[in-house]
Write an enzyme that holds these catalytic residues in place. Structure first.
Site, PDB file in Angstrom:
ATOM      1  N   CYS A  94     -13.186 -21.453   8.048  1.00 46.33           N
ATOM      2  CA  CYS A  94     -12.971 -20.661   6.531  1.00 46.33           C
ATOM      3  C   CYS A  94     -11.439 -21.447   5.713  1.00 46.33           C
ATOM      4  O   CYS A  94     -10.787 -21.998   6.217  1.00 46.33           O
ATOM      5  CB  CYS A  94     -11.935 -19.279   6.760  1.00 46.33           C
TER       6      CYS A  94
ATOM      7  N   CYS B 122     -11.277 -19.513   0.310  1.00 47.15           N
ATOM      8  CA  CYS B 122     -11.576 -19.059  -0.788  1.00 47.15           C
ATOM      9  C   CYS B 122     -11.946 -17.780  -2.242  1.00 47.15           C
ATOM     10  O   CYS B 122     -11.624 -16.790  -3.007  1.00 47.15           O
ATOM     11  CB  CYS B 122     -12.776 -19.566  -1.667  1.00 47.15           C
TER      12      CYS B 122
ATOM     13  N   TYR C 168       1.004  -1.059  -0.110  1.00 44.57           N
ATOM     14  CA  TYR C 168       0.052   0.162  -0.187  1.00 44.57           C
ATOM     15  C   TYR C 168       0.775   1.471   0.051  1.00 44.57           C
ATOM     16  O   TYR C 168       2.278   1.222   0.022  1.00 44.57           O
ATOM     17  CB  TYR C 168      -0.856   0.330   1.238  1.00 44.57           C
TER      18      TYR C 168
ATOM     19  N   GLU D  42     -30.406 -37.782  -0.240  1.00 42.90           N
ATOM     20  CA  GLU D  42     -29.090 -38.264  -1.544  1.00 42.90           C
ATOM     21  C   GLU D  42     -29.098 -39.621  -2.792  1.00 42.90           C
ATOM     22  O   GLU D  42     -28.947 -40.578  -1.668  1.00 42.90           O
ATOM     23  CB  GLU D  42     -28.269 -37.774  -0.155  1.00 42.90           C
TER      24      GLU D  42
ATOM     25  N   ARG E 257       0.596  -1.492  10.753  1.00 40.60           N
ATOM     26  CA  ARG E 257       0.240  -3.105  10.012  1.00 40.60           C
ATOM     27  C   ARG E 257       1.795  -2.741   8.854  1.00 40.60           C
ATOM     28  O   ARG E 257       2.253  -2.260   8.464  1.00 40.60           O
ATOM     29  CB  ARG E 257      -0.543  -2.436   9.002  1.00 40.60           C
TER      30      ARG E 257
ATOM     31  N   ARG F 216      -2.897 -17.873   7.992  1.00 39.76           N
ATOM     32  CA  ARG F 216      -3.545 -18.836   8.386  1.00 39.76           C
ATOM     33  C   ARG F 216      -2.957 -19.124   9.681  1.00 39.76           C
ATOM     34  O   ARG F 216      -2.395 -20.395   9.593  1.00 39.76           O
ATOM     35  CB  ARG F 216      -2.993 -19.723   6.762  1.00 39.76           C
TER      36      ARG F 216
END
Length: 686
Positions: free
Chosen positions: A380, A383, A197, A461, A245, A335
């Site tokens: 999560c 994606c 940034y 199913e 940050r 992660r």
């Protein structure tokens, strides 16, 4: 709570502010308390989002970036006093939960500003740019340390920011921080010497070519970030906490080309570890009280926004090294897994665990961890389909739609996230018997929503297991979170006494179901290519499910997301994939985040995986395929196996009618977001 996680729930301090535990809700674009792509205001949707997570035991909350100057209209944050008056009682509510909250403010994005296809004409046409300036000042939004190519539209040159503009921004940070402090905000975070940034562009040699006081040597390149914290401290006092940050290492080889995990034999053109050690100490000496850290820039975006292909805890080693260089707290994101984070905290390698997108998928996950209900946490899956689907491919800028640009930080898996006015569970006015045909994601989500609303639901199913085509999608080794999601669905379906699952039950007669409403989630069928030898090809699903073994040399026909993931999976197995794609780029679609797509493109480029663009399949032979380029010239590619990944067509088992509703890929082939949100759109009305 298991002893494994105890270190996560110990107090720590940022300056003199004590945080009750070591879990930090990291900022995400679209979750600003002051709005995002509209004039700044107190955003009640974001406020409620954070308050709910505060009630669920998060320690420190850092909402998404608040542009110091409005994207639309150009008003400075500090000019809206009403917004800060509304913020004050909200902060009292946050503090009643025991949580703390910092407001993150951004100086800007420079060349990383996500130019979309819709506004690209404004950037290219000086007349339109002038006319739009009172509403959308594109020159200001793109202003960078030096004239630079836009990350999203390289043909656009970002203008150089002037010194008066820099000085205005520094002053605005101080004025805004004062208002935050007066409103009871516990601290502010400066965005960002991070992710490429604006402040990071000033800090790095490859993006800062200035010859004035804000360019050249090390001190000049970091001057902008230093003057901001000094101005805030002068206005708010030395004890008012200011975080920054921070990206430990840029992981950049060239414009739009990043370094992969484990890759060491490359020349870093951004911030390498040697400079980062010095920079971290320098920022601490300037007055910053915390480093909220990971890695990467928009040129290596998968480090800061890790897709499922990136290793879990991918930034920990680099951030832990930076922690050893400073005396202020250091948060690590990327992660992060709770057990690994807890161990790193216990060892003093980091101070806190930064988590972002998991809070979108499940706002109660910290509470569930405390209550030893890890299996109840909806994972999560990295994606980016709902939260940050800025997409880019050759010949286009950012293809994200304007509604998605305005409404980032939503979730593919839970449409209620940041959309509580549109999506919610309400008791049904009349309880009905509802049949759901198909146990894929669309069918399972439909069954859950209907059951939660009080209907009596039967899910049919035809096979012996649930998951549908997503079982195949979750098969590769790097899809561990997808497999966790399937396990989560299987458990959720057992929690409702009004929901029955019938496996190995094929429905052929809708009338025999005796249902008030029928939801058809029968999926899609693979597209067949009309070429000689097509029967020799292996459908992508058959490969992923292990039904068809492949040889060493494998041609994948179709360079969309599935085809590229298959090629990646094959390479990891030690095989030799070749991708054949008719379009002029891989993953040339809207909705796939650039962080995900650029990882795969960079991986294939770095590892010299053959990619044949603008190339069509003409024939599959024994031991080879024949392809043609855009000019019609044909050639033969050796292939022990051929995998076909050229798309699907909806295959509803029954047409839509008054009491028959189509969801999932049977309605329209898409991704998890389109499938799940469609299920809610249908089931909320039943």
């Amino acid at each position: 709570m298991k002893q494994t996680y105890e270190a996560l729930f110990t107090p720590w301090k940022i300056g003199k502010v004590e945080i009750k535990n070591r879990i930090v809700l990291c900022p995400m674009g679209g979750t600003s308390l002051f709005g995002w792509m509209e004039p700044n205001h107190f955003d009640k949707e974001a406020a409620n989002f954070f308050l709910e997570r505060a009630r669920n035991n998060v320690g420190l909350i850092i909402p998404g970036i608040a542009p110091i100057r409005d994207t639309i209209g150009g008003r400075w944050l500090y000019q809206n006093k009403k917004m800060f008056r509304e913020l004050k009682p909200y902060m009292e509510e946050i503090h009643q939960t025991g949580a703390k909250l910092f407001v993150q403010i951004t100086a800007g994005m420079g060349r990383s500003w996500g130019i979309s296809d819709q506004v690209l004409p404004l950037h290219k046409n000086p007349v339109l740019r002038t006319l739009a300036k009172p509403i959308l000042d594109t020159n200001y939004q793109l202003a960078s340390p030096s004239p630079l190519p836009s990350r999203w539209a390289p043909e656009i040159t970002c203008p150089q920011m002037t010194v008066p503009q820099i000085e205005e921004i520094i002053e605005a940070f101080a004025k805004t921080a004062v208002l935050c402090k007066e409103a009871g905000v516990d601290g502010v975070e400066v965005h960002a010497v991070h992710e490429g940034y604006l402040l990071d562009q000033f800090a790095m040699k490859y993006t800062n070519h200035r010859t004035d006081a804000y360019g050249g040597n090390f001190e000049n390149r970091y001057r902008f970030a230093v003057e901001i914290v000094k101005a805030i401290k002068a206005a708010c006092g030395a004890d008012y906490p200011v975080s920054v940050r921070y990206s430990a290492v840029s992981k950049v080889k060239d414009f739009c080309y990043g370094a992969l995990p484990g890759e060491t034999d490359y020349t870093e053109i951004g911030r390498d570890m040697q400079e980062s050690e010095k920079a971290a100490r320098y920022l601490q000496e300037a007055g910053y009280d915390m480093l909220n850290a990971d890695n990467g820039t928009y040129d290596s975006w998968y480090w800061a926004h890790p897709p499922m292909y990136m290793p879990q805890n991918c930034n920990l080693e680099d951030v832990a090294h930076i922690k050893s260089c400073v005396d202020i707290p250091v948060v690590c994101a990327g992660r992060m897994e709770p057990d690994v984070a807890a161990q790193a905290i216990a060892e003093g390698r980091i101070d806190a665990m930064g988590v972002a997108r998991q809070f979108l998928a499940d706002g109660e996950w910290v509470t569930k961890l405390l209550e030893d209900r890890m299996e109840d946490i909806r994972p999560c899956i990295c994606c980016h389909n709902g939260c940050f689907n800025l997409s880019h491919h050759k010949g286009h800028a950012n293809t994200q739609t304007l509604p998605d640009t305005r409404g980032m930080a939503r979730c593919a898996l839970d449409p209620r996230t940041m959309q509580t006015k549109k999506y919610r569970i309400t008791p049904a006015d009349r309880k009905k018997n509802i049949a759901v045909i198909g146990g894929g994601i669309g069918g399972m989500e439909s069954a859950l929503v209907c059951a939660q609303r009080g209907h009596t639901v039967t899910l049919y199913e035809k096979t012996g297991s649930l998951g549908g085509v997503f079982v195949a999608a979750a098969a590769p080794s790097f899809k561990e979170k997808d497999r966790e999601l399937l396990a989560w669905y299987a458990r959720e379906l057992t929690k409702y006494p009004n929901l029955t699952v019938k496996l190995n039950t094929e429905v052929t007669d809708l009338d025999a179901l005796q249902a008030d409403e029928i939801i058809v989630a029968s999926g899609a069928k693979a597209v067949n290519l009309p070429v000689p030898g097509a029967e020799k090809g292996i459908q992508a699903v058959d490969y992923l499910l292990g039904r068809a073994p492949v040889g060493e040399k494998v041609v994948i026909v179709g360079g969309g997301l599935t085809g590229c993931e298959i090629a990646y999976d094959l390479y990891l197995q030690g095989k030799q994939p070749t991708i054949v794609e008719m379009k002029d780029d891989l993953i040339a679609v809207t909705g796939v985040c650039l962080a995900n797509a650029s990882y795969l493109r960079d991986f294939f480029k770095t590892n010299q995986v053959p990619v044949c663009l603008e190339t069509s399949l003409k024939e599959i032979r024994d031991g080879s395929v024949v392809v043609a380029d855009k000019n019609g010239a044909t050639r033969e590619i050796p292939a022990d196996s051929v995998i076909l990944s050229v798309g699907y067509r909806p295959a509803p088992m029954a047409p839509k009618s008054r009491c028959v509703h189509i969801v999932g890929d049977a309605h329209k082939v898409g991704n998890l977001r389109t499938v799940i949100w469609r299920a809610w759109d249908v089931c909320m009305k039943l």
